[in-house]
Design an enzyme around this catalytic site. Structure first.
Site, PDB file in Angstrom:
ATOM      1  N   CYS A   1      -6.859  -0.568   2.243  1.00 36.92           N
ATOM      2  CA  CYS A   1      -5.522  -1.165   2.340  1.00 36.92           C
ATOM      3  C   CYS A   1      -4.436  -0.123   2.613  1.00 36.92           C
ATOM      4  O   CYS A   1      -3.638  -0.265   3.543  1.00 36.92           O
ATOM      5  CB  CYS A   1      -5.205  -1.980   1.094  1.00 36.92           C
ATOM      6  SG  CYS A   1      -4.937  -1.028  -0.418  1.00 36.92           S
TER       7      CYS A   1
ATOM      8  N   HIS B   1      -2.802  -2.679  -4.384  1.00 38.83           N
ATOM      9  CA  HIS B   1      -3.006  -3.224  -3.046  1.00 38.83           C
ATOM     10  C   HIS B   1      -1.684  -3.246  -2.290  1.00 38.83           C
ATOM     11  O   HIS B   1      -0.618  -3.434  -2.884  1.00 38.83           O
ATOM     12  CB  HIS B   1      -3.585  -4.641  -3.118  1.00 38.83           C
ATOM     13  CG  HIS B   1      -4.054  -5.155  -1.784  1.00 38.83           C
ATOM     14  ND1 HIS B   1      -5.220  -4.719  -1.192  1.00 38.83           N
ATOM     15  CD2 HIS B   1      -3.512  -6.051  -0.924  1.00 38.83           C
ATOM     16  CE1 HIS B   1      -5.369  -5.329  -0.020  1.00 38.83           C
ATOM     17  NE2 HIS B   1      -4.342  -6.143   0.161  1.00 38.83           N
TER      18      HIS B   1
ATOM     19  N   HIS C   1      -3.059  -7.073   6.318  1.00 46.38           N
ATOM     20  CA  HIS C   1      -3.608  -6.169   5.307  1.00 46.38           C
ATOM     21  C   HIS C   1      -5.115  -6.061   5.475  1.00 46.38           C
ATOM     22  O   HIS C   1      -5.747  -6.848   6.187  1.00 46.38           O
ATOM     23  CB  HIS C   1      -3.248  -6.643   3.891  1.00 46.38           C
ATOM     24  CG  HIS C   1      -3.974  -7.880   3.442  1.00 46.38           C
ATOM     25  ND1 HIS C   1      -4.455  -8.050   2.155  1.00 46.38           N
ATOM     26  CD2 HIS C   1      -4.305  -9.020   4.099  1.00 46.38           C
ATOM     27  CE1 HIS C   1      -5.039  -9.232   2.046  1.00 46.38           C
ATOM     28  NE2 HIS C   1      -4.959  -9.837   3.195  1.00 46.38           N
TER      29      HIS C   1
END
Length: 352
Positions: free
Chosen positions: A267, A315, A327
């Site tokens: 990520c 994240h 993402h």
């Protein structure tokens, strides 16, 4: 006489033994349930599978971000150690030259016989010149001694710094090893979770939205997402637009631990690569990326902002407008477009 007989002990081969064996097997099955799937969890519902997998993904991402940070720290420590080694070698060379000069002076004095300075003054044909020369030699000797002392002091300091850098690097490598072990443990859990997902029908997988049930999600997002800005979404800055364009070009790329592209990402690696393509240098980890710009509220979000999730900031995604982000989700799903409401939003940062 029968009234005085002792009662015979009951055999364990009857109901008691069967009960004990049943309890033992139940205990073993319960213990097995915590080690993996096997035959321990045959009746998990799709919702329970999703909850288990989501938790494992989040744990994996926390470990990965810590691993990424430790890896960056190790690289910095190695560069610092190399700099210290180069500086130590350079100063050692200076010290050797100073020692050679002192050796030459000592040899010259020995060849002159080391005459007493008073006698040399008496025998000198030019006492004034001798005194000037003696004063110069004294000053030169003092300067040499001072230079040698200074270099030696610097060398000791560098040796101490180099030793400290070695200790720091060893510590960081130890952390990397530990994080790698954690990651392998989580990989094992993810494999077990994947085996559970594999037991489900395609319909159930699609219903719980694990990513594998929507193979065309990324392509649909590619077709509609670029023009999905609402009237409330302002046009992105040129650099933000470049980062978004890069992220769009990577839709469908696989998620890989610690990867920063160009063919796979985690990520934070995707975010770093996207902005690197736009000429903006960002830190490696989510923990550092959230502090790389100005914090903005959800109501202030603009395309190009970084959006962060979970209380541990484990994240990150790239906001593209209309409540959507690009993402790299987890090992079960490639780089894709998703709503920012998919996970608990904890903060956002504007870097350009």
């Amino acid at each position: 006489m029968a009234a005085h007989r002792k009662p015979r002990p009951r055999s364990v081969s009857g109901n008691t033994a069967r009960t004990a064996a049943t309890l033992a097997l139940a205990g073993a099955a319960t213990a097995t349930a915590f080690e993996g799937t096997g035959h321990a969890e045959p009746n998990l519902t799709p919702a329970q599978v999703k909850a288990r997998v989501d938790k494992l993904y989040q744990e994996a991402e926390v470990a990965t971000e810590k691993y990424n940070g430790a890896k960056e720290d190790a690289r910095k420590a190695e560069r610092r150690l190399n700099t210290l080694r180069d500086e130590a070698a350079r100063r050692q060379e200076q010290l050797n030259e100073a020692r050679d000069a002192l050796g030459s002076v000592a040899a010259a004095q020995y060849r002159r016989g080391g005459l007493d300075p008073a006698l040399q003054l008496v025998l000198s044909p030019d006492p004034d010149h001798y005194l000037d020369g003696a004063a110069f030699a004294e000053r030169a000797g003092h300067r040499q001694a001072t230079a040698v002392a200074r270099v030696r002091k610097q060398l000791r300091e560098i040796e101490q710094l180099r030793g400290a850098a070695r200790v720091q690097l060893a510590s960081l490598r130890s952390r990397q090893t530990e994080l790698s072990r954690q990651k392998k443990t989580i990989d094992g859990k993810l494999d077990a979770a994947q085996r559970l997902l594999d037991r489900l029908s395609a319909e159930d997988r699609a219903r719980i939205g694990d990513g594998s049930g929507h193979p065309d999600r990324a392509s649909r997002a590619t077709a509609t997402g670029r023009d999905g800005l609402t009237a409330a979404d302002s046009a992105p800055t040129p650099r933000a637009a470049a980062a978004i364009a890069y992220a769009y070009s990577k839709l469908g790329s696989p998620y890989v631990w610690g990867a920063t592209g160009p063919d796979a990402f985690d990520c934070s690696g995707l975010i770093q690569a996207a902005y690197r393509s736009a000429g903006v240098s960002l830190p490696r980890t989510t923990y550092a990326q959230i502090d790389a710009g100005r914090r903005v509220s959800r109501a202030e979000l603009l395309p190009g902002d970084l959006v962060f999730f979970y209380s541990g900031i484990s994240h990150v995604g790239l906001y593209i407008g209309n409540g959507q982000m690009i993402h790299a989700p987890n090992p079960s799903a490639p780089v894709r477009i998703a709503p920012i409401d998919e996970m608990p939003l904890t903060g956002a940062t504007r870097v350009v």
